[in-house]
Design a protein around this motif. Structure first.
Motif, PDB file in Angstrom:
ATOM      1  N   TYR A  11       0.838  -1.214   0.000  1.00 16.42           N
ATOM      2  CA  TYR A  11       0.000   0.000   0.000  1.00 16.42           C
ATOM      3  C   TYR A  11       0.864   1.252   0.000  1.00 16.42           C
ATOM      4  O   TYR A  11       0.629   2.193  -0.772  1.00 16.42           O
ATOM      5  CB  TYR A  11      -0.909  -0.031   1.222  1.00 16.42           C
ATOM      6  CG  TYR A  11      -1.718   1.231   1.432  1.00 16.42           C
ATOM      7  CD1 TYR A  11      -2.987   1.368   0.885  1.00 16.42           C
ATOM      8  CD2 TYR A  11      -1.206   2.292   2.185  1.00 16.42           C
ATOM      9  CE1 TYR A  11      -3.728   2.531   1.069  1.00 16.42           C
ATOM     10  CE2 TYR A  11      -1.931   3.453   2.368  1.00 16.42           C
ATOM     11  CZ  TYR A  11      -3.192   3.560   1.813  1.00 16.42           C
ATOM     12  OH  TYR A  11      -3.900   4.723   1.994  1.00 16.42           O
ATOM     13  N   ASN A  12       1.888   1.282   0.848  1.00 19.80           N
ATOM     14  CA  ASN A  12       2.768   2.448   0.906  1.00 19.80           C
ATOM     15  C   ASN A  12       3.544   2.649  -0.388  1.00 19.80           C
ATOM     16  O   ASN A  12       3.879   3.786  -0.734  1.00 19.80           O
ATOM     17  CB  ASN A  12       3.749   2.303   2.076  1.00 19.80           C
ATOM     18  CG  ASN A  12       3.068   2.466   3.412  1.00 19.80           C
ATOM     19  OD1 ASN A  12       2.085   3.193   3.526  1.00 19.80           O
ATOM     20  ND2 ASN A  12       3.574   1.793   4.434  1.00 19.80           N
ATOM     21  N   ALA A  13       3.829   1.544  -1.081  1.00 18.38           N
ATOM     22  CA  ALA A  13       4.568   1.659  -2.344  1.00 18.38           C
ATOM     23  C   ALA A  13       3.685   2.152  -3.486  1.00 18.38           C
ATOM     24  O   ALA A  13       4.182   2.770  -4.432  1.00 18.38           O
ATOM     25  CB  ALA A  13       5.184   0.305  -2.707  1.00 18.38           C
ATOM     26  N   VAL A  14       2.383   1.895  -3.399  1.00 16.23           N
ATOM     27  CA  VAL A  14       1.473   2.199  -4.515  1.00 16.23           C
ATOM     28  C   VAL A  14       0.685   3.486  -4.278  1.00 16.23           C
ATOM     29  O   VAL A  14       0.588   4.348  -5.150  1.00 16.23           O
ATOM     30  CB  VAL A  14       0.502   1.014  -4.731  1.00 16.23           C
ATOM     31  CG1 VAL A  14      -0.565   1.372  -5.750  1.00 16.23           C
ATOM     32  CG2 VAL A  14       1.277  -0.206  -5.200  1.00 16.23           C
ATOM     33  N   ILE A  15       0.095   3.622  -3.079  1.00 22.17           N
ATOM     34  CA  ILE A  15      -0.745   4.796  -2.775  1.00 22.17           C
ATOM     35  C   ILE A  15       0.177   5.922  -2.291  1.00 22.17           C
ATOM     36  O   ILE A  15       0.493   6.024  -1.105  1.00 22.17           O
ATOM     37  CB  ILE A  15      -1.814   4.472  -1.717  1.00 22.17           C
ATOM     38  CG1 ILE A  15      -2.659   3.283  -2.167  1.00 22.17           C
ATOM     39  CG2 ILE A  15      -2.691   5.698  -1.464  1.00 22.17           C
ATOM     40  CD1 ILE A  15      -3.553   3.565  -3.342  1.00 22.17           C
ATOM     41  N   PHE A  39      -3.521   9.847  -2.346  1.00 22.00           N
ATOM     42  CA  PHE A  39      -4.342   9.880  -1.132  1.00 22.00           C
ATOM     43  C   PHE A  39      -5.096  11.204  -1.013  1.00 22.00           C
ATOM     44  O   PHE A  39      -6.294  11.232  -0.695  1.00 22.00           O
ATOM     45  CB  PHE A  39      -3.444   9.668   0.098  1.00 22.00           C
ATOM     46  CG  PHE A  39      -4.199   9.460   1.373  1.00 22.00           C
ATOM     47  CD1 PHE A  39      -4.666   8.202   1.727  1.00 22.00           C
ATOM     48  CD2 PHE A  39      -4.458  10.522   2.219  1.00 22.00           C
ATOM     49  CE1 PHE A  39      -5.374   8.006   2.897  1.00 22.00           C
ATOM     50  CE2 PHE A  39      -5.159  10.340   3.391  1.00 22.00           C
ATOM     51  CZ  PHE A  39      -5.618   9.079   3.736  1.00 22.00           C
ATOM     52  N   ILE A  40      -4.386  12.310  -1.295  1.00 18.47           N
ATOM     53  CA  ILE A  40      -5.045  13.624  -1.232  1.00 18.47           C
ATOM     54  C   ILE A  40      -6.092  13.748  -2.332  1.00 18.47           C
ATOM     55  O   ILE A  40      -7.155  14.357  -2.137  1.00 18.47           O
ATOM     56  CB  ILE A  40      -3.986  14.738  -1.335  1.00 18.47           C
ATOM     57  CG1 ILE A  40      -3.135  14.741  -0.064  1.00 18.47           C
ATOM     58  CG2 ILE A  40      -4.637  16.100  -1.529  1.00 18.47           C
ATOM     59  CD1 ILE A  40      -2.024  15.755  -0.073  1.00 18.47           C
ATOM     60  N   TYR A  41      -5.830  13.144  -3.503  1.00 17.46           N
ATOM     61  CA  TYR A  41      -6.824  13.172  -4.582  1.00 17.46           C
ATOM     62  C   TYR A  41      -8.111  12.455  -4.149  1.00 17.46           C
ATOM     63  O   TYR A  41      -9.216  12.910  -4.461  1.00 17.46           O
ATOM     64  CB  TYR A  41      -6.244  12.495  -5.821  1.00 17.46           C
ATOM     65  CG  TYR A  41      -7.255  12.260  -6.908  1.00 17.46           C
ATOM     66  CD1 TYR A  41      -7.658  13.295  -7.748  1.00 17.46           C
ATOM     67  CD2 TYR A  41      -7.822  10.999  -7.094  1.00 17.46           C
ATOM     68  CE1 TYR A  41      -8.598  13.088  -8.737  1.00 17.46           C
ATOM     69  CE2 TYR A  41      -8.761  10.774  -8.081  1.00 17.46           C
ATOM     70  CZ  TYR A  41      -9.144  11.815  -8.902  1.00 17.46           C
ATOM     71  OH  TYR A  41     -10.080  11.607  -9.888  1.00 17.46           O
ATOM     72  N   LEU A  42      -7.958  11.346  -3.427  1.00 13.54           N
ATOM     73  CA  LEU A  42      -9.124  10.566  -3.023  1.00 13.54           C
ATOM     74  C   LEU A  42      -9.933  11.253  -1.923  1.00 13.54           C
ATOM     75  O   LEU A  42     -11.168  11.235  -1.938  1.00 13.54           O
ATOM     76  CB  LEU A  42      -8.675   9.183  -2.535  1.00 13.54           C
ATOM     77  CG  LEU A  42      -8.180   8.210  -3.612  1.00 13.54           C
ATOM     78  CD1 LEU A  42      -7.560   6.982  -2.970  1.00 13.54           C
ATOM     79  CD2 LEU A  42      -9.320   7.810  -4.525  1.00 13.54           C
ATOM     80  N   ARG A  44       4.160  10.182   5.433  1.00 16.53           N
ATOM     81  CA  ARG A  44       5.446  10.463   4.779  1.00 16.53           C
ATOM     82  C   ARG A  44       6.533  10.813   5.778  1.00 16.53           C
ATOM     83  O   ARG A  44       7.713  10.842   5.431  1.00 16.53           O
ATOM     84  CB  ARG A  44       5.286  11.637   3.805  1.00 16.53           C
ATOM     85  CG  ARG A  44       4.463  11.324   2.579  1.00 16.53           C
ATOM     86  CD  ARG A  44       4.388  12.535   1.697  1.00 16.53           C
ATOM     87  NE  ARG A  44       5.702  13.008   1.285  1.00 16.53           N
ATOM     88  CZ  ARG A  44       5.956  14.234   0.852  1.00 16.53           C
ATOM     89  NH1 ARG A  44       4.999  15.120   0.797  1.00 16.53           N
ATOM     90  NH2 ARG A  44       7.170  14.574   0.478  1.00 16.53           N
ATOM     91  N   LEU A  45       6.146  11.105   7.013  1.00 22.45           N
ATOM     92  CA  LEU A  45       7.095  11.646   7.981  1.00 22.45           C
ATOM     93  C   LEU A  45       8.250  10.683   8.264  1.00 22.45           C
ATOM     94  O   LEU A  45       9.429  11.043   8.121  1.00 22.45           O
ATOM     95  CB  LEU A  45       6.359  11.985   9.281  1.00 22.45           C
ATOM     96  CG  LEU A  45       7.212  12.675  10.350  1.00 22.45           C
ATOM     97  CD1 LEU A  45       7.637  14.048   9.859  1.00 22.45           C
ATOM     98  CD2 LEU A  45       6.439  12.797  11.651  1.00 22.45           C
ATOM     99  N   VAL A  46       7.915   9.450   8.650  1.00 20.23           N
ATOM    100  CA  VAL A  46       8.952   8.491   9.036  1.00 20.23           C
ATOM    101  C   VAL A  46       9.862   8.129   7.858  1.00 20.23           C
ATOM    102  O   VAL A  46      11.102   8.146   7.994  1.00 20.23           O
ATOM    103  CB  VAL A  46       8.309   7.237   9.657  1.00 20.23           C
ATOM    104  CG1 VAL A  46       9.371   6.179   9.934  1.00 20.23           C
ATOM    105  CG2 VAL A  46       7.586   7.602  10.945  1.00 20.23           C
ATOM    106  N   PRO A  47       9.324   7.786   6.670  1.00 18.75           N
ATOM    107  CA  PRO A  47      10.229   7.476   5.544  1.00 18.75           C
ATOM    108  C   PRO A  47      11.140   8.645   5.182  1.00 18.75           C
ATOM    109  O   PRO A  47      12.330   8.446   4.878  1.00 18.75           O
ATOM    110  CB  PRO A  47       9.260   7.158   4.397  1.00 18.75           C
ATOM    111  CG  PRO A  47       8.014   6.735   5.058  1.00 18.75           C
ATOM    112  CD  PRO A  47       7.924   7.538   6.313  1.00 18.75           C
TER     113      PRO A  47
END
Length: 293
Positions: free
Chosen positions: A113-117, A122-125, A142-145
């Motif tokens: 999920y993190n690799a695709v979305i 996410f903001i678009y949805l 996005r903070l931790v990565p």
């Protein structure tokens, strides 16, 4: 770019809602086998090297969870031995393995999920439905990565100038570590100011503002979304009639192999195999195009 990532965000989000939602509740051995196989296959297809790197976490976590259950649960009829008067049963061991499989599979789905979305999807949805919540979740995810990536860059840069926190005396290591943390905090504060200025420049908070996006709902998106919904509803029906249920206590339940059960197993496998089939189709198409050049 991966083939599955090119589909509309609604399709991608719908698949992960269905896959993660069903994986969290199905404890049937056949469903667990399908779940872990599909999650591992999609991870290899989407993340490859990162997936094999993450196994350093998944394997110990799997065995830890599988071992804990038989130590605290002594239910079951097939007793292997007694430890301090407590029975160690086959049912408790298999239930621990089932729980561990389910949790690791859900973690693998979230990795995909993190690799695709991505944050823009996410903001678009959810940007129009709940703009503040979607922005907060997007920044949080996005903070931790981003911190990990920036920390790795800082550590490498400090090593080049002789400030390696893994070598030297004890005080030298402390000095290097404090220096790295100080640089990371400074970067975080500076980045927060840049983000705030960028949001203000783009009109965040202004009413009746427009939004631009490159996502277009195509015919193929409609077909895949309809397939996901159809298979998801069929698995809900299987759960309603008890096909997905399996009992570990007081002893193992029976695994059904009648035609109806096999049909529901197949529908679950088809549902979880959709992204992998799209990836294989995309790879074959790309190879065919390359051969014609």
């Amino acid at each position: 770019m991966k083939a599955f990532e090119t589909f509309h965000p609604i399709v991608l989000f719908s698949f992960f809602v269905a896959a993660i939602g069903l994986s969290m509740f199905f404890m049937h051995p056949i469903y667990l086998a399908i779940t872990i196989f599909s999650a591992i296959s999609l991870n290899i297809a989407l993340r490859r090297q990162l997936f094999f790197k993450d196994w350093k976490l998944y394997v110990p976590l799997f065995f830890l969870m599988a071992i804990i259950n038989p130590l605290i649960s002594h239910n079951g009829q097939l007793v292997l031995l007694y430890i301090n008067g407590n029975a160690l049963t086959v049912e408790a061991i298999m239930y621990g393995i089932a729980i561990a499989t389910m949790i690791v599979a859900v973690m693998l789905w979230f990795s995909c999920y993190n690799a695709v979305i991505t944050s823009d999807k996410f903001i678009y949805l959810f940007g129009k439905v709940a703009p503040a919540l979607s922005l907060t979740l997007s920044i949080s995810l996005r903070l931790v990565p981003r911190f990990r990536h920036q920390l790795a860059q800082i550590v490498q840069a400090q090593k080049v100038i002789g400030m390696d926190y893994t070598a030297g005396s004890f005080w030298h290591r402390i000095k290097c570590t404090v220096r790295i943390i100080s640089i990371l905090i400074t970067w975080a504060l500076d980045n927060a100011i840049d983000t705030a200025d960028s949001m203000k420049a783009r009109g965040y908070g202004i009413k009746k503002r427009t939004a631009f996006s490159l996502f277009i709902f195509e015919r193929r998106d409609g077909f895949v979304l309809a397939l996901i919904l159809l298979l998801f509803l069929s698995n809900l029906a299987a759960s309603f009639i008890g096909t997905t249920s399996f009992y570990f206590y007081p002893t193992f339940g029976a695994i059904k192999w009648d035609s109806g059960s096999i049909l529901f197993y197949s529908s679950y496998f088809l549902l979880l195999s959709i992204p992998l089939a799209i990836e294989i189709w995309g790879a074959l198409k790309w190879r065919s195009l390359k051969s014609t050049i």
